[in-house]
Design an enzyme around this catalytic site. Structure first.
Site, PDB file in Angstrom:
ATOM      1  N   HIS A  10      34.417  39.368  38.555  1.00  0.00           N
ATOM      2  CA  HIS A  10      35.343  40.157  37.737  1.00  0.00           C
ATOM      3  C   HIS A  10      36.376  39.295  37.021  1.00  0.00           C
ATOM      4  CE1 HIS A  10      37.989  40.271  41.449  1.00  0.00           C
ATOM      5  NE2 HIS A  10      38.913  40.144  40.534  1.00  0.00           N
ATOM      6  N   ASP A  58      30.105  40.398  43.296  1.00  0.00           N
ATOM      7  CA  ASP A  58      31.342  39.949  42.655  1.00  0.00           C
ATOM      8  C   ASP A  58      31.538  38.448  42.806  1.00  0.00           C
ATOM      9  OD1 ASP A  58      33.612  40.231  41.115  1.00  0.00           O
ATOM     10  OD2 ASP A  58      34.921  40.697  42.810  1.00  0.00           O
ATOM     11  N   SER A  73      42.529  36.354  42.422  1.00  0.00           N
ATOM     12  CA  SER A  73      41.088  36.560  42.574  1.00  0.00           C
ATOM     13  C   SER A  73      40.317  35.297  42.244  1.00  0.00           C
ATOM     14  CB  SER A  73      40.609  37.692  41.656  1.00  0.00           C
ATOM     15  OG  SER A  73      41.084  38.936  42.103  1.00  0.00           O
TER      16      SER A  73
END
Length: 261
Positions: free
Chosen positions: A5, A35, A113
């Site tokens: 992402h 992911d 992230s």
């Protein structure tokens, strides 16, 4: 390695290094189903490779460090500390739903992230991926365990594609609203079955509701994915499902689905 992402939809990816260099990066492979993504830069001089730990051996209460860029470049390479709060959390998020996640109270914010979660021996034990952001909750960050991520990462490095076990069905969790209102069992409602796929060959049809895989409860589509990813392509599983109010069981041989499908 990073989260899918983070780079999804990017036309250009730049990696910023601690020595001030900003290098163009090539996306070697990306997998929305876990992911995860792998990037490559051309110039690796003066860089030290991280050591990967064994996330299967971590314990609740161990101290950890989260490294990332909360808010972007303004707070680049921020370090926060905390402990492992739990090791078996699940989130209903595409990609993260595939794993038992590490929960930590080390601050994880947008921009973290794809950064590493590191133990006090300096070994990477997780990939920071999500934060529980509902009002009233603090100190709930989540990371993909590195030992669980490694097989997918290795596939992406080798071929640019990750392959996963699959029944080749589509599901619709809107069914669970109906089930809750009508006192019916929760499950993964099958909205479409691929012709000649593993589920079709096992006799699963549109409208069936899968409630268990190998006797482990399945209450929605994320649960179904989470259970299937415990097995290998070609593995045999027992599916418990409901059709016309009756509970049935059938065996199926898992097929394959890849990150580029």
């Amino acid at each position: 390695m990073t989260n899918n992402h983070v780079i999804d939809g990017a036309k250009k990816v730049t990696v910023s290094l601690s020595d001030g260099r900003n290098l163009d990066a090539k996306i070697i492979g990306a997998d929305p189903r876990t992911d995860l993504a792998v990037l490559q830069i051309s110039d690796t001089k003066n860089l030290t490779a991280v050591k990967l730990g064994d996330s299967s051996k971590i314990e609740v209460g161990e101290s950890v460090v989260a490294i990332g860029n909360p808010g972007g470049t303004e707070f680049a390479r921020s370090v926060t500390t905390g402990v492992i709060s739990a090791t078996n959390r699940t989130l209903d998020i595409q990609g993260e739903a595939s794993f038992n996640l590490i929960q930590t109270d080390a601050a994880i914010n947008p921009g973290n992230s794809g950064g590493p979660l590191v133990d006090y021996q300096g070994q990477v034990i997780g990939i920071n991926s999500a934060k529980y952001a509902e009002s009233g909750f603090e100190g709930m960050g989540f990371a993909i365990p590195i030992s669980d991520a490694t097989p997918t990462i290795q596939q992406l490095i080798t071929s640019g594609v990750a392959k996963h076990p699959a029944l080749l069905v589509s599901t619709d969790d809107q069914y669970n609203l109906y089930a809750q209102s009508n006192n019916k069992p929760l499950g993964a409602y099958i909205s479409e079955v691929t012709q000649n796929g593993p589920a079709a060959k096992a006799g699963i049809v549109k409208g069936d509701v899968i409630t268990k895989i190998n006797n482990v409860q399945v209450q929605n589509s994320s649960d179904l994915i989470h259970e299937l990813y415990k097995y290998n392509v070609g593995g045999k599983i027992t599916i418990t499902y409901i059709r016309d109010g009756q509970t049935k069981e059938v065996q199926a041989t898992l097929g394959e689905i890849s990150s580029n499908q």
